[in-house]
Design an enzyme around this catalytic site. Sequence first.
Site, mmCIF file in Angstrom:
data_model
loop_
_atom_site.group_PDB
_atom_site.id
_atom_site.type_symbol
_atom_site.label_atom_id
_atom_site.label_comp_id
_atom_site.label_asym_id
_atom_site.label_seq_id
_atom_site.Cartn_x
_atom_site.Cartn_y
_atom_site.Cartn_z
ATOM 1 N N SER A 207 -8.038 17.360 8.618
ATOM 2 C CA SER A 207 -7.387 16.064 8.914
ATOM 3 C C SER A 207 -7.120 15.796 10.499
ATOM 4 O O SER A 207 -7.958 15.525 11.203
ATOM 5 C CB SER A 207 -5.741 16.240 8.140
ATOM 6 O OG SER A 207 -5.299 15.092 8.012
ATOM 7 N N ASP A 428 -9.877 11.839 -1.299
ATOM 8 C CA ASP A 428 -8.776 11.784 -0.453
ATOM 9 C C ASP A 428 -8.116 10.392 -0.486
ATOM 10 O O ASP A 428 -8.352 9.462 -0.158
ATOM 11 C CB ASP A 428 -9.454 11.897 1.075
ATOM 12 C CG ASP A 428 -8.315 12.275 2.040
ATOM 13 O OD1 ASP A 428 -7.141 11.842 2.129
ATOM 14 O OD2 ASP A 428 -8.942 13.078 2.999
ATOM 15 N N HIS A 465 -6.909 15.406 -0.218
ATOM 16 C CA HIS A 465 -6.782 15.567 1.245
ATOM 17 C C HIS A 465 -6.760 17.012 1.609
ATOM 18 O O HIS A 465 -5.646 17.806 1.482
ATOM 19 C CB HIS A 465 -5.557 14.852 1.885
ATOM 20 C CG HIS A 465 -5.476 14.757 3.289
ATOM 21 N ND1 HIS A 465 -6.504 14.290 3.925
ATOM 22 C CD2 HIS A 465 -4.567 15.359 4.099
ATOM 23 C CE1 HIS A 465 -6.446 14.324 5.338
ATOM 24 N NE2 HIS A 465 -5.201 15.222 5.323
#
Length: 558
Positions: A207, A428, A465
């Site tokens: 991320s 995601d 994610h």
Amino acid sequence: MLMGRRKQICLFPAILLAGVSALPGSAYAQAASSAPRPEACAALDRVTLASTEILSATLHPAGEPVPGAKAPSMTGTPGAGPTISGLPAFCRVTGAFHPTPDSDIRFEVWLPAQGWDGRFNGANSGGLAGYINYLDLSAALKAGQATAGSDVGHAMLPGDATWAKGHPEKVRDYGWRGVHLTTVAAKQLIKAYYGRGPDFSYFIGCSNGGRQGLIEASRFPEDYDGIVAGAPAMSLTDTVLSMVNAVQAQLPTGAAIRPEQAGFLQAEVLKQCDAGDGQVDGLIADPRLCRFDARKLACTANASAQCFTSPQISALQRIHAGARDKTGMRQGWGYLPSGGEVGKPVKQFGWEGNILVSFKSPLGPQTLSEGILTQLAPTPIATDTTFDFNRDPARLVAALGADLDAKPDLTRYFARGGKLIIWHGWSDPLLPAESSIAYYQKALRQSGPKAASQMRLFMVPGVQHCAGGPGPDALGQIGAPMPTDTPERSVGAAIQQWVEKGHAPEAITGRRDMIMSMMKPGGAERQRLICAFPKTAVLTSGQDPDKAASYTCARPKK
């Protein structure tokens, strides 16, 4: 992770605390035989580094809790979880950087007192940061690696942007300066402590941590030899566009999609698209090939209590397509129908916790994007609801792109031999998966002839994610690899083998239900082969679909 609009920082800390504290083989034995004397640690507080204040240098005994070092809590609050303990002996250096009068970047460097394997591992940080990632530091230390991390310039919850208002230098500290300065200082302290610098340096992040890795590769190619960038927010300005579009799609009366409708949506996506890759297994190998008809969710087409109204159908179609300006030009990627819409193991991992504005959360669904638009930008640009896709994207990039976005030209990084693995989960719900494909393709075009041989992209079906979802979300993507990890099952071990032995990874074995298996260990392992893009895994007829050996890598049929 980029938790962003939710408190999602590391809901699975236990995996980072597992592992061993010794390394096998001659490299370990050689390092152990030449361990620094105890007084060498205390001497580090006298090391002079530019614009740097060394606050302490102490030898920490094996097994004792580390004062002030806490894991994130299960709700995602840095510094509110359990105190880090159970580590081997190490030299702990704390300090602060002051590159500008408005900068105060706190950092720590952890150096194994014995058994250093010659590697340095940089710790990543998620969201808008504001904390030191002690879980990454702990994992690297247990793997025998020297390691360092920073709060990138402020102490706040990762979804809080108030620190940035009126502080452009702090935005730069967060955007790129904090990680670089920490890396440079760590290498100098490593040399001072061991008498030599690291043999190899690695950065593994997801991320915002993935963005940090790509920023390092593009801005400071000498910092790291190998980088793993998972679900990277490589362009925060582009990410804002995707988030804002999802919010605006649900603003019209009756358009907001309810959290309880996520299951109905996922079931219909799988019904229409699961078999498209030749295998009905709850995973969609490449959602770009899914020709999803949202109208089949409509209340006029079925009698389900979770059916979609006409405004909701329009909202869903816009979320899937992404933002467009009045000329039809794309302004932010969409969130594709992937078959992983429902959050697993908890709602915060799915559409419910990231895309649907009706989900009730202490932070709310607009926190990250509005924080960037109104706090990080020198002059407030807009809110999620007032953002104009015909005018504001260019203003956003002009205001923040230079400091927050990773450039796809990695020529210098590849020229010095750097290796890069990018991976992204197709499901995601925070950072659209197609953004990684776009970055990879731009990097191939802009980074010279070495790019194709020194960069790999892995697109992972059904993974949300950084983890979670129905797909193979355990691929060694969190923290430094343990000595027992193998390149076939860990992207962290794969990047080390690639840098040190020249073996490029063409496939990784992922395991499904990483978090659930941690909660309930002992179950049968469900494997899936993850192939280097653009290839996907194809099941050999008659073979066990839960064994990686049952698959081969091939280009998908369009």
